[in-house]
Design a protein around this motif. Structure first.
Motif, PDB file in Angstrom:
ATOM      1  N   LEU A  60       0.807  -1.218   0.000  1.00 48.24           N
ATOM      2  CA  LEU A  60       0.000   0.000   0.000  1.00 48.24           C
ATOM      3  C   LEU A  60       0.844   1.274   0.000  1.00 48.24           C
ATOM      4  CD1 LEU A  60      -2.860  -0.965   2.476  1.00 48.24           C
ATOM      5  CD2 LEU A  60      -2.919  -0.921  -0.015  1.00 48.24           C
ATOM      6  N   GLY A  61       2.143   1.130   0.119  1.00 54.72           N
ATOM      7  CA  GLY A  61       3.017   2.300   0.112  1.00 54.72           C
ATOM      8  C   GLY A  61       3.052   3.064   1.420  1.00 54.72           C
ATOM      9  N   VAL A  62       2.809   2.382   2.530  1.00 56.91           N
ATOM     10  CA  VAL A  62       2.857   3.032   3.841  1.00 56.91           C
ATOM     11  C   VAL A  62       4.294   3.475   4.114  1.00 56.91           C
ATOM     12  CG1 VAL A  62       2.596   2.653   6.328  1.00 56.91           C
ATOM     13  CG2 VAL A  62       0.897   1.748   4.743  1.00 56.91           C
ATOM     14  N   LYS A  63       4.460   4.750   4.486  1.00 55.05           N
ATOM     15  CA  LYS A  63       5.799   5.300   4.713  1.00 55.05           C
ATOM     16  C   LYS A  63       6.206   5.284   6.181  1.00 55.05           C
ATOM     17  CE  LYS A  63       5.720   8.260   0.672  1.00 55.05           C
ATOM     18  NZ  LYS A  63       4.381   8.382   0.159  1.00 55.05           N
ATOM     19  N   GLU A  64       5.220   5.284   7.080  1.00 54.67           N
ATOM     20  CA  GLU A  64       5.521   5.283   8.519  1.00 54.67           C
ATOM     21  C   GLU A  64       4.886   4.056   9.177  1.00 54.67           C
ATOM     22  OE1 GLU A  64       5.426   9.065  10.735  1.00 54.67           O
ATOM     23  OE2 GLU A  64       4.597   9.898   8.873  1.00 54.67           O
ATOM     24  N   PHE A  65       5.729   3.183   9.713  1.00 51.61           N
ATOM     25  CA  PHE A  65       5.264   1.961  10.378  1.00 51.61           C
ATOM     26  C   PHE A  65       6.055   1.837  11.672  1.00 51.61           C
ATOM     27  CE2 PHE A  65       4.310  -2.222  11.533  1.00 51.61           C
ATOM     28  CZ  PHE A  65       3.293  -2.718  10.735  1.00 51.61           C
ATOM     29  N   ILE A  66       5.351   1.725  12.776  1.00 51.65           N
ATOM     30  CA  ILE A  66       5.993   1.628  14.082  1.00 51.65           C
ATOM     31  C   ILE A  66       5.656   0.295  14.719  1.00 51.65           C
ATOM     32  CG2 ILE A  66       6.171   2.637  16.376  1.00 51.65           C
ATOM     33  CD1 ILE A  66       5.265   5.284  15.038  1.00 51.65           C
ATOM     34  N   GLY A  67       6.685  -0.487  15.018  1.00 51.21           N
ATOM     35  CA  GLY A  67       6.524  -1.728  15.762  1.00 51.21           C
ATOM     36  C   GLY A  67       6.845  -1.461  17.217  1.00 51.21           C
ATOM     37  N   LEU A  68       5.859  -1.544  18.090  1.00 55.93           N
ATOM     38  CA  LEU A  68       6.041  -1.142  19.482  1.00 55.93           C
ATOM     39  C   LEU A  68       7.018  -2.019  20.248  1.00 55.93           C
ATOM     40  CD1 LEU A  68       2.385  -0.193  20.437  1.00 55.93           C
ATOM     41  CD2 LEU A  68       4.232   1.281  19.668  1.00 55.93           C
ATOM     42  N   VAL A  69       7.029  -3.309  20.005  1.00 51.34           N
ATOM     43  CA  VAL A  69       7.928  -4.201  20.743  1.00 51.34           C
ATOM     44  C   VAL A  69       9.374  -3.832  20.466  1.00 51.34           C
ATOM     45  CG1 VAL A  69       8.720  -6.572  21.000  1.00 51.34           C
ATOM     46  CG2 VAL A  69       6.286  -6.085  20.900  1.00 51.34           C
ATOM     47  N   ALA A  70       9.698  -3.629  19.215  1.00 50.35           N
ATOM     48  CA  ALA A  70      11.070  -3.265  18.853  1.00 50.35           C
ATOM     49  C   ALA A  70      11.460  -1.926  19.464  1.00 50.35           C
ATOM     50  CB  ALA A  70      11.204  -3.212  17.337  1.00 50.35           C
TER      51      ALA A  70
END
Length: 95
Positions: A60-70
């Motif tokens: 989908l071309g998402v530019k901001e992705f935050i993985g909370l565990v990491a």
């Protein structure tokens, strides 16, 4: 003149559950409407992003992705990573 003026939000945060059963469908059901509406900034947040969810975000071309565990392991907060608040948070959940 009567009517209504419709303007997209400037930013949206999309919560996508992680864990044992990945839900990339949640990502699709929150990101696509935001894209169609013309939202400029879409931030996806997931506690434990799975490969399926990351793949859907990439498609989908998402530019901001935050993985909370990491981020928690690195000592960073979500606020540090996102930089600024979003106008609306969408996704599944309860009180």
């Amino acid at each position: 003149m009567r009517g209504q003026m419709i303007r997209p939000l400037q930013s949206v945060g999309c919560y996508v559950p992680g864990g044992r059963y990945p839900l990339p469908s949640t990502l699709l059901m929150t990101v696509i409407p935001a894209q169609v509406a013309g939202v400029e900034r879409i931030v996806v947040v997931s506690p434990q992003p799975r490969p399926e969810t990351l793949a859907a975000a990439a498609l989908l071309g998402v530019k901001e992705f935050i993985g909370l565990v990491a981020r928690k392991r690195c000592g960073a907060s979500v606020r540090d990573e996102v930089g600024s608040a979003v106008n609306k948070i969408v996704g599944p959940g309860n009180l």
